[in-house]
Design a protein around this motif. Sequence first.
Motif: not given
Length: 179
Positions: A84-89, A95-104, A74-77
């Motif tokens: 934008e995309d995750f890299e810009k985010y 943050t990193t993908e792992k940190e965001l996934m851990d938060e989620f 949903a966030m990607d969409q």
Amino acid sequence: KQSSIKLCDYQKIALLPEDIRQAEEAARMAPKESAADTRRYFLQTAFLQKAVEASKIKVSKKEAEKWAQKMMRAMDQQLANNGEDFEKYYEGTGTTEKELMDEFIKEAEKQLKSRMVLYEIAREQNLLATSEEYDAEVHRLAQMSLMPEDRLRELCEAEEAELIKRILLSQRVKNILEH
């Protein structure tokens, strides 16, 4: 199958003066036309949090990860809709993908526990969604998603149909808490 929740005695939950003060403060900050809804939302949230904390709930890591993956999609969409995309985010937030996934995953666990408590309260109160309510909800969702109802029903069969019924039950419990 053994239930993964042991519901607390939710009828004896009392909100603290601090909970009420926070709801009143939020209502004062909201636009006048939505102040009552804002107050009600904060009181409901405080009540639900207390019910979740007092209940014994098990959410498997697999369930939380699955829900978190939906949140990531949903966030990607949403990012894509904003160009934008995750890299810009990740760059912008540090943050990193792992940190965001851990938060989620943490947020997913909280959301799943809240849904489970609402569902159990609705089930205990025998607030079952009727076929008519289910049909109306499918119709509403079809209109929102611009998808034909018959196609949405196909997609909703089995697991999704049960989810919609649980959402309706949760809404009923929230309505009861308003009064």
